[in-house]
Enzyme design. Structure first.
Site, PDB file in Angstrom:
ATOM      1  N   ARG A 289      30.622 -48.687 -38.023  1.00 44.88           N
ATOM      2  CA  ARG A 289      29.811 -48.329 -36.742  1.00 44.88           C
ATOM      3  C   ARG A 289      30.208 -48.858 -35.488  1.00 44.88           C
ATOM      4  O   ARG A 289      29.464 -48.825 -34.561  1.00 44.88           O
ATOM      5  CB  ARG A 289      28.345 -48.484 -37.102  1.00 44.88           C
ATOM      6  CG  ARG A 289      27.568 -47.906 -38.413  1.00 44.88           C
ATOM      7  CD  ARG A 289      26.243 -47.918 -38.438  1.00 44.88           C
ATOM      8  NE  ARG A 289      25.345 -47.460 -39.461  1.00 44.88           N
ATOM      9  CZ  ARG A 289      25.358 -47.890 -40.527  1.00 44.88           C
ATOM     10  NH1 ARG A 289      25.081 -49.428 -40.720  1.00 44.88           N
ATOM     11  NH2 ARG A 289      24.756 -47.249 -41.678  1.00 44.88           N
ATOM     12  N   LYS A 311      37.114 -41.021 -24.200  1.00 42.54           N
ATOM     13  CA  LYS A 311      37.088 -40.017 -25.078  1.00 42.54           C
ATOM     14  C   LYS A 311      37.961 -40.115 -26.200  1.00 42.54           C
ATOM     15  O   LYS A 311      39.072 -40.730 -26.062  1.00 42.54           O
ATOM     16  CB  LYS A 311      37.703 -38.795 -24.490  1.00 42.54           C
ATOM     17  CG  LYS A 311      36.720 -37.712 -23.546  1.00 42.54           C
ATOM     18  CD  LYS A 311      37.480 -36.749 -22.786  1.00 42.54           C
ATOM     19  CE  LYS A 311      36.557 -35.566 -22.220  1.00 42.54           C
ATOM     20  NZ  LYS A 311      37.168 -34.393 -21.754  1.00 42.54           N
ATOM     21  N   GLU A 353      49.488 -35.264 -15.257  1.00 42.67           N
ATOM     22  CA  GLU A 353      48.046 -35.739 -15.077  1.00 42.67           C
ATOM     23  C   GLU A 353      48.143 -36.428 -13.594  1.00 42.67           C
ATOM     24  O   GLU A 353      46.826 -36.405 -13.119  1.00 42.67           O
ATOM     25  CB  GLU A 353      47.665 -36.803 -16.339  1.00 42.67           C
ATOM     26  CG  GLU A 353      47.481 -36.161 -17.580  1.00 42.67           C
ATOM     27  CD  GLU A 353      46.053 -35.193 -17.684  1.00 42.67           C
ATOM     28  OE1 GLU A 353      45.421 -35.367 -16.427  1.00 42.67           O
ATOM     29  OE2 GLU A 353      46.058 -34.604 -18.570  1.00 42.67           O
ATOM     30  N   LYS A 395      39.514 -41.670 -11.780  1.00 40.62           N
ATOM     31  CA  LYS A 395      38.875 -41.634 -13.013  1.00 40.62           C
ATOM     32  C   LYS A 395      37.569 -42.200 -13.404  1.00 40.62           C
ATOM     33  O   LYS A 395      36.630 -41.683 -13.852  1.00 40.62           O
ATOM     34  CB  LYS A 395      39.950 -41.385 -14.032  1.00 40.62           C
ATOM     35  CG  LYS A 395      39.417 -40.799 -15.479  1.00 40.62           C
ATOM     36  CD  LYS A 395      40.274 -40.648 -16.538  1.00 40.62           C
ATOM     37  CE  LYS A 395      39.596 -39.725 -17.773  1.00 40.62           C
ATOM     38  NZ  LYS A 395      40.567 -39.482 -19.019  1.00 40.62           N
ATOM     39  N   GLU A 405      30.410 -36.173 -19.907  1.00 39.39           N
ATOM     40  CA  GLU A 405      30.893 -34.617 -19.426  1.00 39.39           C
ATOM     41  C   GLU A 405      29.729 -33.839 -19.390  1.00 39.39           C
ATOM     42  O   GLU A 405      29.908 -32.513 -20.202  1.00 39.39           O
ATOM     43  CB  GLU A 405      31.998 -34.270 -20.352  1.00 39.39           C
ATOM     44  CG  GLU A 405      32.938 -33.189 -19.986  1.00 39.39           C
ATOM     45  CD  GLU A 405      34.295 -33.041 -20.627  1.00 39.39           C
ATOM     46  OE1 GLU A 405      34.400 -31.863 -20.482  1.00 39.39           O
ATOM     47  OE2 GLU A 405      34.755 -33.771 -21.503  1.00 39.39           O
ATOM     48  N   ARG A 409      32.114 -34.762 -14.720  1.00 40.71           N
ATOM     49  CA  ARG A 409      33.286 -35.232 -15.376  1.00 40.71           C
ATOM     50  C   ARG A 409      34.244 -33.906 -15.609  1.00 40.71           C
ATOM     51  O   ARG A 409      35.250 -33.942 -16.002  1.00 40.71           O
ATOM     52  CB  ARG A 409      33.035 -35.808 -16.695  1.00 40.71           C
ATOM     53  CG  ARG A 409      34.396 -36.535 -17.415  1.00 40.71           C
ATOM     54  CD  ARG A 409      34.019 -37.419 -18.350  1.00 40.71           C
ATOM     55  NE  ARG A 409      34.978 -38.019 -18.892  1.00 40.71           N
ATOM     56  CZ  ARG A 409      35.115 -38.893 -19.918  1.00 40.71           C
ATOM     57  NH1 ARG A 409      33.965 -39.698 -19.985  1.00 40.71           N
ATOM     58  NH2 ARG A 409      36.067 -39.332 -20.277  1.00 40.71           N
ATOM     59  N   ASN A 413      38.779 -31.489 -16.148  1.00 31.43           N
ATOM     60  CA  ASN A 413      39.428 -30.419 -17.084  1.00 31.43           C
ATOM     61  C   ASN A 413      40.371 -29.508 -16.383  1.00 31.43           C
ATOM     62  O   ASN A 413      41.001 -28.636 -17.254  1.00 31.43           O
ATOM     63  CB  ASN A 413      38.469 -29.923 -17.830  1.00 31.43           C
ATOM     64  CG  ASN A 413      37.654 -30.549 -18.837  1.00 31.43           C
ATOM     65  OD1 ASN A 413      38.071 -31.411 -19.674  1.00 31.43           O
ATOM     66  ND2 ASN A 413      36.192 -30.496 -18.948  1.00 31.43           N
ATOM     67  N   HIS A 416      43.585 -27.848 -17.997  1.00 34.87           N
ATOM     68  CA  HIS A 416      43.289 -28.024 -19.689  1.00 34.87           C
ATOM     69  C   HIS A 416      42.944 -27.115 -20.289  1.00 34.87           C
ATOM     70  O   HIS A 416      43.081 -26.732 -21.462  1.00 34.87           O
ATOM     71  CB  HIS A 416      42.354 -29.322 -19.846  1.00 34.87           C
ATOM     72  CG  HIS A 416      43.162 -30.907 -19.433  1.00 34.87           C
ATOM     73  ND1 HIS A 416      43.763 -30.901 -18.334  1.00 34.87           N
ATOM     74  CD2 HIS A 416      43.438 -31.862 -20.316  1.00 34.87           C
ATOM     75  CE1 HIS A 416      44.120 -32.142 -18.116  1.00 34.87           C
ATOM     76  NE2 HIS A 416      44.059 -32.544 -19.439  1.00 34.87           N
ATOM     77  N   HIS A 420      45.258 -26.736 -23.002  1.00 37.68           N
ATOM     78  CA  HIS A 420      45.062 -27.127 -24.612  1.00 37.68           C
ATOM     79  C   HIS A 420      45.401 -26.007 -25.109  1.00 37.68           C
ATOM     80  O   HIS A 420      45.846 -26.123 -26.387  1.00 37.68           O
ATOM     81  CB  HIS A 420      43.867 -27.703 -24.488  1.00 37.68           C
ATOM     82  CG  HIS A 420      43.329 -29.030 -24.418  1.00 37.68           C
ATOM     83  ND1 HIS A 420      42.090 -29.361 -24.155  1.00 37.68           N
ATOM     84  CD2 HIS A 420      44.537 -30.059 -23.902  1.00 37.68           C
ATOM     85  CE1 HIS A 420      42.229 -30.825 -23.688  1.00 37.68           C
ATOM     86  NE2 HIS A 420      43.550 -31.065 -23.734  1.00 37.68           N
ATOM     87  N   HIS A 433      52.266 -32.633 -24.024  1.00 39.34           N
ATOM     88  CA  HIS A 433      50.904 -32.505 -23.445  1.00 39.34           C
ATOM     89  C   HIS A 433      50.877 -32.215 -22.012  1.00 39.34           C
ATOM     90  O   HIS A 433      50.581 -31.284 -21.484  1.00 39.34           O
ATOM     91  CB  HIS A 433      50.037 -33.692 -23.959  1.00 39.34           C
ATOM     92  CG  HIS A 433      48.613 -33.514 -23.160  1.00 39.34           C
ATOM     93  ND1 HIS A 433      47.624 -32.857 -23.565  1.00 39.34           N
ATOM     94  CD2 HIS A 433      48.122 -34.234 -22.230  1.00 39.34           C
ATOM     95  CE1 HIS A 433      46.472 -32.876 -22.937  1.00 39.34           C
ATOM     96  NE2 HIS A 433      46.860 -33.651 -21.974  1.00 39.34           N
TER      97      HIS A 433
END
Length: 535
Positions: A289, A311, A353, A395, A405, A409, A413, A416, A420, A433
């Site tokens: 956990r 993330k 990035e 960031k 998000e 936030r 993206n 992306h 993606h 990437h």
């Protein structure tokens, strides 16, 4: 990091402290007096007796100049090294000056009869007082003064490590609602990690998750640093590549952690790029956990993006990051020295990035890149620290406002949405990437231009910088239909409508802009029409 140079009167323990500090940092220890003796094949006392002090000081200056040019060195100097300004200029150029001090009574007691000390002939106390009066102002000209009267060598080392932690790193704090964690950026700062772990109450067992190749190089150094700090490191290798971001790979890590008997008080270190950070972060979030997570990114892309913000996730059913969690690290350490062996393509990939950050929120960073991109590409340390620190700070501020998000936030993206899908359509192999994100930025900027959101000059400046960084701006051979299918699973589609973060200008972005299907299809098809879309 800069060297550590120990100065001070004879008897202050420079050699003992220096050797202990060098072991702690994994650095080379240099005792200038011992180097002089080896070169002259005589003791210091014999050199003084045969040739006099002036001759000794000239030899000492030569040895000091050589030692000062070394990297990752703890240098213990003779007591009289401060007498020649050129010595201190050489030592200070690449080193922190740490002065060890003690009162006369303590020094006299430590030196005893001082038979081997050529400058303490006769009455030792009288000689100590005379020499200290001459040198005391020079000893005080230091970055750190430590009174060693009652301090053990270990305590002195701790004081020096504290200096390095404060002065050698740029630290960005991520201030969340319930806690704050640091991002440290610097050159050669990995040896400072044990002190950070001690502050985190990290527990003695630490898993280091990485690729096999990384475990042989930076991983070996990291494990050595952990051992020196009193931690038991457990290296766990996973295959390189996007295929490792899977539930099967996560299950393998759970088993390894359990076999090593890591408990809820243990720590997991993610050593690597975005794949390692996402996978290891997801495992840390879910094993027992949740156990403590530390990111030690080794790629530019991970340093400026994936290691910050919490993330985590794995790919599933052909979709990127379909299964995951928001799980913040306790600490991120970006040591730019690990970028020295990063493949050229990966370095350029990470710049996607960096450029994205500049486009959406830091016009000054964009201008810095336009002016200093060659320095970044040749891995100039100062340029890399500047770029990574600015990206991390930006960031961090975004994550502080919107950790999960829900709103702000989403500007991260940019690039992306299409990127993606391009990455998935290319099978997560043909493009990195960063290359996919660069294509996404180029196409999404064209959508902004067609919608009248951004001007042509914004698109041109962005695409020019991407091209200078060696990044693609067109789909090329990537199947357009495969991109379209991949976008159907995009988390940014709500009620069947795609909403994108789009640039307005350099350093300014719209968080959410509806994009008509017709425009998206045209852009994917490669339409170069710069006309504004009719309302």
């Amino acid at each position: 990091m800069r060297n550590v140079v120990l100065i001070g009167f004879m008897g202050t323990g420079k050699s003992e402290v220096g050797q202990l500090l060098a072991r702690r940092l994994g650095w080379t220890f240099i005792d200038t007096d011992r180097r002089i003796e080896a070169r002259q094949r005589a003791t210091v006392a014999q050199i003084f007796a045969r040739h006099g002090e002036e001759y000794f000081r000239t030899v000492e200056a030569s040895v000091v100049a050589e030692a000062a040019a070394r990297r990752d060195a703890v240098i213990a100097t003779g007591g009289g090294v401060v007498l020649r300004p050129e010595n201190m200029m050489d030592l200070r150029r690449h080193g922190w000056i740490v002065s060890l001090t003690a009162p006369v009574d303590v020094l006299v007691k430590r030196l005893g009869e001082a038979k081997s000390r050529p400058l303490l002939r006769g009455d030792v106390r009288e000689s100590v007082v005379r020499l200290l009066d001459q040198r005391r102002p020079l000893y005080r000209d230091a970055d750190l003064l430590v009174d060693v009267s009652d301090a053990t060598a270990d305590r002195v080392v701790e004081a020096i490590v504290a200096l390095l932690r404060a002065r050698e790193r740029t630290t960005i704090s991520v201030r969340l609602a319930d806690r704050t964690y640091p991002i440290h950026v610097g050159d050669g700062i990995m040896p400072l990690l044990p002190a950070d772990l001690a502050e985190l109450n990290a527990g003695t067992k630490i898993a280091v998750v990485s690729h096999r190749a990384l475990l042989r190089s930076p991983g070996a150094k990291l494990l050595a640093v952990l051992r020196t700090g009193g931690y038991e490191g457990f290296p766990i290798a996973v295959p390189a590549g996007e295929a490792s971001k899977s539930l099967a790979a996560a299950a393998h890590l759970y088993s390894r952690l359990a076999r090593a008997r890591l408990d809820r008080y243990s720590t997991l270190i993610a050593l690597g790029g975005g794949v390692i950070g996402d996978l290891a972060g997801f495992v840390a979030a879910t094993y027992m956990r949740g156990i403590q997570l530390v990111h030690v990114p080794t790629t530019l892309l991970a340093m400026v993006d994936s290691s910050i913000g919490g993330k985590t996730g794995v790919n599933h059913a052909g979709a990127k990051n379909l299964v995951g969690a928001f799980y913040q690290p306790a600490l991120t350490v970006a040591d730019v020295r690990t970028l020295a062996t990063l493949p050229e393509r990966e370095l350029r990939s990470g710049l996607a990035e960096v450029i994205k950050t500049a486009v959406i929120g830091d016009a000054a960073l964009f201008e810095f890149l336009e002016q200093h991109l060659p320095a970044v590409l040749r891995r100039d340390t100062a340029a890399l620290v500047e770029v990574i620190s600015r990206c991390a700070a930006f960031k961090a501020r975004v994550v502080e406002v919107d950790e999960r998000e829900r709103s702000e936030r989403r500007i991260l993206n940019y690039g992306h949405t299409i990127g993606h899908a391009v990455e998935a359509a290319a099978g997560f192999r043909r493009l990195t990437h960063g290359e996919a994100i660069a294509i996404g930025m180029a196409l999404e900027a064209r959508m902004a231009q067609r919608l009248g959101v951004a001007g042509a000059e914004v698109v041109e400046r962005q695409d020019t910088l991407l091209a200078r960084a060696g990044l693609p701006t067109k789909l090329g051979a990537v199947n357009r239909r495969a991109v379209w299918r991949a976008m159907a699973l995009d988390k940014k589609i709500r009620d069947g409508v795609l909403r994108c973060a789009l640039p307005v200008g350099i350093g300014e972005v719209i968080r959410e802009q509806e994009v008509p299907d017709t425009l998206l299809r045209e852009v994917l098809a490669g339409a170069q029409d710069s006309r504004r879309l009719r309302p």
